[in-house]
Design a protein around this motif. Sequence first.
Motif, PDB file in Angstrom:
ATOM      1  N   TYR A  17       0.853  -1.147  -0.046  1.00 38.97           N
ATOM      2  CA  TYR A  17       0.168   0.144  -0.188  1.00 38.97           C
ATOM      3  C   TYR A  17       0.828   1.289   0.041  1.00 38.97           C
ATOM      4  O   TYR A  17       0.359   2.270  -0.781  1.00 38.97           O
ATOM      5  N   PRO A  18       2.055   1.349   0.874  1.00 42.08           N
ATOM      6  CA  PRO A  18       2.922   2.766   0.493  1.00 42.08           C
ATOM      7  C   PRO A  18       3.381   2.571  -0.970  1.00 42.08           C
ATOM      8  O   PRO A  18       3.762   3.765  -1.493  1.00 42.08           O
ATOM      9  N   ARG A  19       3.564   1.722  -1.474  1.00 39.05           N
ATOM     10  CA  ARG A  19       4.173   1.439  -2.879  1.00 39.05           C
ATOM     11  C   ARG A  19       2.892   2.222  -3.741  1.00 39.05           C
ATOM     12  O   ARG A  19       3.217   3.089  -4.948  1.00 39.05           O
ATOM     13  N   ILE A  20       1.644   1.544  -3.407  1.00 36.49           N
ATOM     14  CA  ILE A  20       0.497   2.036  -4.195  1.00 36.49           C
ATOM     15  C   ILE A  20       0.369   3.635  -4.366  1.00 36.49           C
ATOM     16  O   ILE A  20       0.381   4.340  -5.243  1.00 36.49           O
ATOM     17  N   GLU A  21       0.649   4.157  -3.030  1.00 36.57           N
ATOM     18  CA  GLU A  21       0.574   5.675  -2.674  1.00 36.57           C
ATOM     19  C   GLU A  21       1.452   6.221  -3.381  1.00 36.57           C
ATOM     20  O   GLU A  21       1.274   7.415  -4.316  1.00 36.57           O
ATOM     21  N   GLN A  22       2.754   5.894  -3.586  1.00 42.83           N
ATOM     22  CA  GLN A  22       4.109   6.307  -4.091  1.00 42.83           C
ATOM     23  C   GLN A  22       3.525   6.578  -5.934  1.00 42.83           C
ATOM     24  O   GLN A  22       3.637   7.514  -6.461  1.00 42.83           O
ATOM     25  N   LEU A  23       3.045   5.308  -6.380  1.00 39.64           N
ATOM     26  CA  LEU A  23       2.464   5.320  -7.820  1.00 39.64           C
ATOM     27  C   LEU A  23       1.476   6.132  -8.107  1.00 39.64           C
ATOM     28  O   LEU A  23       1.304   6.481  -9.203  1.00 39.64           O
ATOM     29  N   LEU A  24       0.507   6.289  -7.310  1.00 41.22           N
ATOM     30  CA  LEU A  24      -0.701   7.170  -7.471  1.00 41.22           C
ATOM     31  C   LEU A  24      -0.373   8.579  -7.632  1.00 41.22           C
ATOM     32  O   LEU A  24      -1.207   9.361  -8.143  1.00 41.22           O
ATOM     33  N   GLY A  25       0.642   9.240  -6.875  1.00 43.76           N
ATOM     34  CA  GLY A  25       0.822  10.687  -7.073  1.00 43.76           C
ATOM     35  C   GLY A  25       0.435  11.313  -5.670  1.00 43.76           C
ATOM     36  O   GLY A  25       0.157  10.811  -4.905  1.00 43.76           O
ATOM     37  N   SER A  26       0.959  12.484  -5.689  1.00 43.71           N
ATOM     38  CA  SER A  26       1.012  13.062  -4.180  1.00 43.71           C
ATOM     39  C   SER A  26      -0.120  13.673  -3.616  1.00 43.71           C
ATOM     40  O   SER A  26      -0.285  14.074  -2.591  1.00 43.71           O
ATOM     41  N   ASP A  27      -1.323  13.662  -4.556  1.00 48.97           N
ATOM     42  CA  ASP A  27      -2.544  14.247  -4.146  1.00 48.97           C
ATOM     43  C   ASP A  27      -3.474  12.924  -3.801  1.00 48.97           C
ATOM     44  O   ASP A  27      -4.569  13.277  -3.317  1.00 48.97           O
ATOM     45  N   ILE A  28      -2.844  12.008  -3.582  1.00 47.40           N
ATOM     46  CA  ILE A  28      -3.554  10.659  -2.893  1.00 47.40           C
ATOM     47  C   ILE A  28      -2.873  10.109  -1.894  1.00 47.40           C
ATOM     48  O   ILE A  28      -1.673   9.992  -1.680  1.00 47.40           O
ATOM     49  N   ARG A  29      -3.792  10.161  -0.683  1.00 46.93           N
ATOM     50  CA  ARG A  29      -2.914   9.466   0.630  1.00 46.93           C
ATOM     51  C   ARG A  29      -3.654   8.103   0.695  1.00 46.93           C
ATOM     52  O   ARG A  29      -4.928   8.198   0.893  1.00 46.93           O
ATOM     53  N   VAL A  30      -2.994   7.328   1.315  1.00 43.98           N
ATOM     54  CA  VAL A  30      -3.548   5.899   1.589  1.00 43.98           C
ATOM     55  C   VAL A  30      -3.608   5.747   3.184  1.00 43.98           C
ATOM     56  O   VAL A  30      -2.424   5.968   3.790  1.00 43.98           O
ATOM     57  N   GLU A  31      -4.608   5.581   3.835  1.00 41.60           N
ATOM     58  CA  GLU A  31      -4.842   5.257   5.221  1.00 41.60           C
ATOM     59  C   GLU A  31      -5.040   3.789   5.388  1.00 41.60           C
ATOM     60  O   GLU A  31      -6.157   3.310   4.751  1.00 41.60           O
ATOM     61  N   LEU A  32      -4.304   3.125   6.310  1.00 43.80           N
ATOM     62  CA  LEU A  32      -4.489   1.517   6.244  1.00 43.80           C
ATOM     63  C   LEU A  32      -4.789   1.319   7.623  1.00 43.80           C
ATOM     64  O   LEU A  32      -3.959   1.765   8.431  1.00 43.80           O
ATOM     65  N   VAL A  33      -5.589   0.631   8.111  1.00 40.74           N
ATOM     66  CA  VAL A  33      -5.958   0.077   9.525  1.00 40.74           C
ATOM     67  C   VAL A  33      -6.123  -1.406   9.381  1.00 40.74           C
ATOM     68  O   VAL A  33      -6.835  -1.974   8.586  1.00 40.74           O
ATOM     69  N   HIS A  34      -5.207  -2.014  10.529  1.00 40.54           N
ATOM     70  CA  HIS A  34      -5.304  -3.336  10.445  1.00 40.54           C
ATOM     71  C   HIS A  34      -6.535  -4.055  11.154  1.00 40.54           C
ATOM     72  O   HIS A  34      -6.514  -3.483  12.099  1.00 40.54           O
ATOM     73  N   THR A  35      -7.102  -5.209  10.743  1.00 41.92           N
ATOM     74  CA  THR A  35      -7.994  -5.708  11.565  1.00 41.92           C
ATOM     75  C   THR A  35      -7.683  -7.042  12.174  1.00 41.92           C
ATOM     76  O   THR A  35      -6.773  -7.414  11.651  1.00 41.92           O
ATOM     77  N   ASP A  36      -8.413  -7.466  13.233  1.00 40.78           N
ATOM     78  CA  ASP A  36      -8.241  -8.651  13.652  1.00 40.78           C
ATOM     79  C   ASP A  36      -8.761  -9.611  13.063  1.00 40.78           C
ATOM     80  O   ASP A  36      -9.964  -9.775  12.752  1.00 40.78           O
ATOM     81  N   ILE A  37      -8.079 -10.906  12.590  1.00 43.41           N
ATOM     82  CA  ILE A  37      -8.552 -11.930  11.747  1.00 43.41           C
ATOM     83  C   ILE A  37      -9.225 -13.114  12.668  1.00 43.41           C
ATOM     84  O   ILE A  37      -9.359 -14.198  12.161  1.00 43.41           O
ATOM     85  N   GLY A  38      -8.392 -13.023  13.818  1.00 41.07           N
ATOM     86  CA  GLY A  38      -8.728 -14.356  14.629  1.00 41.07           C
ATOM     87  C   GLY A  38      -7.450 -15.203  14.053  1.00 41.07           C
ATOM     88  O   GLY A  38      -6.531 -15.144  14.243  1.00 41.07           O
ATOM     89  N   GLU A  39      -8.139 -16.570  13.903  1.00 40.72           N
ATOM     90  CA  GLU A  39      -7.129 -17.697  13.375  1.00 40.72           C
ATOM     91  C   GLU A  39      -6.770 -17.490  11.887  1.00 40.72           C
ATOM     92  O   GLU A  39      -7.626 -17.103  10.968  1.00 40.72           O
ATOM     93  N   ASP A  40      -5.664 -17.483  11.519  1.00 40.03           N
ATOM     94  CA  ASP A  40      -5.075 -17.386  10.328  1.00 40.03           C
ATOM     95  C   ASP A  40      -5.212 -18.574   9.500  1.00 40.03           C
ATOM     96  O   ASP A  40      -4.343 -19.479   9.381  1.00 40.03           O
TER      97      ASP A  40
END
Length: 243
Positions: A17-40
């Motif tokens: 996702y940080p890579r995506i943000e770089q490729l999309l350009g300076s006026d796009i900001r990516v905000e990512l929140v991790h969720t609990d998945i329980g058992e993987d």
Amino acid sequence: MTALGFLYPGHAAEDDYPRIEQLLGSDIRVELVHTDIGEDAHRVDTLRGAGSPERLAAGLEELRLAGAEAVVWACTSGSFVHGWEGAHEQVRGLALAAGMPASSTSFGFVHALREIEVRRVAVGATYPDDIARLFADFLRAGGAEVTAVRGAGITTAAEAGAWGERELFALARAADSPDAEAVLLPNTALHTVAHIPALEKELGKPVLTANQVTAWQCLRLTDRRVNAPELGALFTREPVVQV
């Protein structure tokens, strides 16, 4: 500035996702929140639990405070395992809880196929065969014709996240079929963003990957279009006029 919100299950390939943000350009900001998945575990019961309303709602306040304008549940298997109607119910509930437009990676694949005007697809999934077949069923419900399905038998997100370029390309080649107009590689736990142009060059057709279509779907929800060739054919086409 457009802020895109993502609920990402656990930890695996979130550095896409940080890579995506770089490729999309300076006026796009990516905000990512991790969720609990329980058992993987890539089983229907655990995947449904990972995408439960309670687990998704837990990360929404952080996205709201970050100014996100839309949110996508950045998980393919945690959405399509609910089936076509169940996945719709999931994102309707997410939008209501978030107070903003919402979707999921599974619907990102369906809408991306319509965007590039492709119907016949081959699927290369890291999942066990039964989960891979559920994804194919979801695509068919969305109007796609699935010409081939190749499962890799991986049972955890952690294992998928450890895959490198060699395994990724081997899966894409094994999944491709001559009559497929595009190759789809689901699972947001799989690192793909750095390899999309090379994959498309090798296969000679569009390649849609989970983290790529997740970002595109969130942009779609905010009415933004970005030309980003390093993110593949999906990000270089002219808009398709929907009738």
